[in-house]
Scaffold this active site. Structure first.
Site, PDB file in Angstrom:
ATOM      1  N   ARG A  74       3.779   4.983   6.346  1.00  0.00           N
ATOM      2  CA  ARG A  74       2.567   4.384   5.756  1.00  0.00           C
ATOM      3  C   ARG A  74       1.817   3.560   6.812  1.00  0.00           C
ATOM      4  O   ARG A  74       2.227   2.440   7.167  1.00  0.00           O
ATOM      5  CB  ARG A  74       2.934   3.481   4.585  1.00  0.00           C
ATOM      6  CG  ARG A  74       1.757   2.756   3.986  1.00  0.00           C
ATOM      7  CD  ARG A  74       0.818   3.630   3.208  1.00  0.00           C
ATOM      8  NE  ARG A  74       1.461   4.212   2.036  1.00  0.00           N
ATOM      9  CZ  ARG A  74       0.894   5.171   1.309  1.00  0.00           C
ATOM     10  NH1 ARG A  74      -0.274   5.659   1.660  1.00  0.00           N
ATOM     11  NH2 ARG A  74       1.511   5.684   0.249  1.00  0.00           N
ATOM     12  N   ARG A 100       3.220  15.849   7.877  1.00  0.00           N
ATOM     13  CA  ARG A 100       3.568  14.444   8.160  1.00  0.00           C
ATOM     14  C   ARG A 100       5.024  14.109   7.826  1.00  0.00           C
ATOM     15  O   ARG A 100       5.479  13.007   8.090  1.00  0.00           O
ATOM     16  CB  ARG A 100       2.616  13.498   7.425  1.00  0.00           C
ATOM     17  CG  ARG A 100       2.678  13.605   5.916  1.00  0.00           C
ATOM     18  CD  ARG A 100       1.682  12.626   5.267  1.00  0.00           C
ATOM     19  NE  ARG A 100       1.770  12.696   3.796  1.00  0.00           N
ATOM     20  CZ  ARG A 100       1.232  11.794   2.992  1.00  0.00           C
ATOM     21  NH1 ARG A 100       0.541  10.786   3.483  1.00  0.00           N
ATOM     22  NH2 ARG A 100       1.350  11.908   1.678  1.00  0.00           N
ATOM     23  N   HIS A 170      -5.499  10.984   9.175  1.00  0.00           N
ATOM     24  CA  HIS A 170      -5.656   9.984   8.107  1.00  0.00           C
ATOM     25  C   HIS A 170      -5.530   8.566   8.688  1.00  0.00           C
ATOM     26  O   HIS A 170      -4.615   7.813   8.324  1.00  0.00           O
ATOM     27  CB  HIS A 170      -4.563  10.272   7.073  1.00  0.00           C
ATOM     28  CG  HIS A 170      -4.750   9.638   5.730  1.00  0.00           C
ATOM     29  ND1 HIS A 170      -4.794   8.280   5.532  1.00  0.00           N
ATOM     30  CD2 HIS A 170      -4.872  10.185   4.496  1.00  0.00           C
ATOM     31  CE1 HIS A 170      -4.934   8.016   4.247  1.00  0.00           C
ATOM     32  NE2 HIS A 170      -4.996   9.153   3.601  1.00  0.00           N
ATOM     33  N   ASP A 215     -12.582   5.433  -2.487  1.00  0.00           N
ATOM     34  CA  ASP A 215     -11.916   6.684  -2.118  1.00  0.00           C
ATOM     35  C   ASP A 215     -12.976   7.776  -2.120  1.00  0.00           C
ATOM     36  O   ASP A 215     -13.259   8.391  -3.142  1.00  0.00           O
ATOM     37  CB  ASP A 215     -10.806   7.013  -3.125  1.00  0.00           C
ATOM     38  CG  ASP A 215      -9.858   8.082  -2.598  1.00  0.00           C
ATOM     39  OD1 ASP A 215      -8.798   8.284  -3.231  1.00  0.00           O
ATOM     40  OD2 ASP A 215     -10.168   8.681  -1.548  1.00  0.00           O
ATOM     41  N   GLU A 279     -11.072   8.658   7.936  1.00  0.00           N
ATOM     42  CA  GLU A 279     -10.278   9.858   8.200  1.00  0.00           C
ATOM     43  C   GLU A 279     -11.155  11.008   8.700  1.00  0.00           C
ATOM     44  O   GLU A 279     -12.159  11.354   8.058  1.00  0.00           O
ATOM     45  CB  GLU A 279      -9.546  10.267   6.916  1.00  0.00           C
ATOM     46  CG  GLU A 279      -8.666   9.166   6.357  1.00  0.00           C
ATOM     47  CD  GLU A 279      -8.281   9.400   4.915  1.00  0.00           C
ATOM     48  OE1 GLU A 279      -8.179   8.423   4.145  1.00  0.00           O
ATOM     49  OE2 GLU A 279      -8.072  10.558   4.538  1.00  0.00           O
TER      50      GLU A 279
HETATM   51  O1  TA6 Z   1      -7.311   9.867   1.910  1.00  0.00           O
HETATM   52  C1  TA6 Z   1      -7.391   9.104   0.727  1.00  0.00           C
HETATM   53  C2  TA6 Z   1      -6.233   9.523  -0.180  1.00  0.00           C
HETATM   54  O2  TA6 Z   1      -6.352  10.876  -0.533  1.00  0.00           O
HETATM   55  C3  TA6 Z   1      -6.203   8.596  -1.392  1.00  0.00           C
HETATM   56  O3  TA6 Z   1      -6.529   9.288  -2.577  1.00  0.00           O
HETATM   57  C4  TA6 Z   1      -4.770   8.060  -1.404  1.00  0.00           C
HETATM   58  O4  TA6 Z   1      -3.932   8.887  -2.170  1.00  0.00           O
HETATM   59  C5  TA6 Z   1      -4.445   8.113   0.095  1.00  0.00           C
HETATM   60  O5  TA6 Z   1      -4.979   9.362   0.520  1.00  0.00           O
HETATM   61  C6  TA6 Z   1      -2.988   7.943   0.449  1.00  0.00           C
HETATM   62  O6  TA6 Z   1      -2.267   9.077   0.075  1.00  0.00           O
HETATM   63  P1  TA6 Z   1      -0.662   9.035   0.300  1.00  0.00           P
HETATM   64  O7  TA6 Z   1      -0.167  10.377  -0.137  1.00  0.00           O
HETATM   65  O8  TA6 Z   1      -0.432   8.790   1.773  1.00  0.00           O
HETATM   66  O9  TA6 Z   1      -0.163   7.880  -0.519  1.00  0.00           O
END
Ligand code: TA6
Length: 308
Positions: A74, A100, A170, A215, A279
């Site tokens: 994360r 990932r 991301h 988002d 991103e």
């Molecule tokens: O990129 C934004 C997103 O798609 C959000 O909707 C949120 O889910 C974020 O990615 C994080 O996703 P993750 O699967 O890493 O918790």
């Protein structure tokens, strides 16, 4: 998993690139040069730390991140491939694809005459990926560590049938307080607001400010995005983080805000003001189609400068 001693023998550069197991026994490269330092895990080819000389870290890392082979880290720069978000047909499949959470192969480590370090990592198919995505592919990820962080994701179709994929770098940026941040470079662009239902809107003026859970997927944008952070961490005052890109037509802007932060077990309840995801992506109508033998490269450059 690769043998650490073998990796060190083949790839370490004394005083510049070390290869170690972290406290969770995950292998990572630790890059230290006069230009910048960085950490890159073989797990997910995940850049977790980038700090150019004279600056505080540019990437955010959650203090509650998992560091387990079956889970995504994360923070830093998670790699999203070969789908973005939930799988369209199989919601039980891992969000954001499998890249990932797979172990990547370290291909090369080089330092050029200017001191810039270039890492190359690769991912190919196996039974686990084919069970999720029935295609043969090769992904080569090149990470360049200098006064700019360079990220290049090259996907090649090594199979005998065409495939369509989505992808994203991301990137979690470290900011002083997201409530005071201004984002430019996305003005007048159409975007999908995923909150609550994916409606399509057009970005009016800019700068974009973050005043609630955000988002959004911006479309038709090859543009450079600037994030002005007046309360940037560290002593130096305001800074601007610039994300430029090539081979990408979508940009995602995300901050979980209060409720979503509380809902994520690997994210601190009070961490949301300290980060903003910008991103670099190809998703939805910008998904990429490759015929057998074709390749596609998506690149981003992340750079920080003080605003004096
Ligand atoms: O990129 C934004 C997103 O798609 C959000 O909707 C949120 O889910 C974020 O990615 C994080 O996703 P993750 O699967 O890493 O918790």
């Amino acid at each position: 998993m690769p043998n650490l001693t073998d990796l060190q023998r083949r790839f370490a550069i004394p005083g510049v690139v070390a290869i170690e197991n972290d406290a969770n026994h995950l292998a990572r490269l630790v890059v230290t040069t006069p230009l910048a330092e960085a950490h890159v895990y073989l797990h997910g080819a995940h850049v977790t730390h980038y700090q150019p000389a004279g600056h505080p870290p540019v990437l955010f890392m959650s203090g509650k991140s998992w560091f387990q082979e079956s889970k995504a880290i994360r923070g830093g720069v998670p790699l999203v491939f070969p789908w973005f978000g939930s799988h369209r047909d199989h919601r039980e499949f891992p969000a954001h694809g499998f890249a990932r959470t797979r172990p990547w192969t370290l291909r090369s480590v080089r330092q050029d005459a200017d001191g810039v370090v270039e890492l190359s990592l690769a991912l190919g198919p196996d039974d686990a990926t084919r069970a999720l995505w029935p295609h043969d592919f090769e992904v080569v990820y090149t990470v360049t560590i200098g006064s700019v962080l360079g990220l290049a994701l090259a996907v090649r179709n090594t199979g005998s049938t065409p495939f369509v994929f989505e992808e994203a770098l991301h990137t979690y940026l470290s900011v002083g307080d997201v409530r005071g941040v201004s984002v430019t470079g996305l003005g007048q662009r159409d975007y999908m607001d995923k909150l609550p239902s994916g409606r399509r809107l057009t970005q009016s003026g800019e700068p974009i400010t973050i005043t609630a859970e955000t988002d959004r997927v911006y479309f038709g944008t090859a543009d450079t995005v600037n994030v002005l952070d007046p309360q940037a961490p560290g002593e130096g005052g305001a800074r601007t983080i610039t994300i430029s890109k090539e081979g990408s037509l979508a940009t995602v802007v995300w901050n979980p805000w209060v409720a979503k932060a509380k809902a994520m077990p690997d994210f601190g309840d009070d961490e949301w003001p300290a980060m903003l995801c910008i991103e670099t992506a190809n998703v939805e109508e910008h998904a990429v189609t490759l015929k057998p033998g074709e390749s596609h490269v998506m690149q981003a450059q992340v750079q920080a400068q003080r605003d004096h």
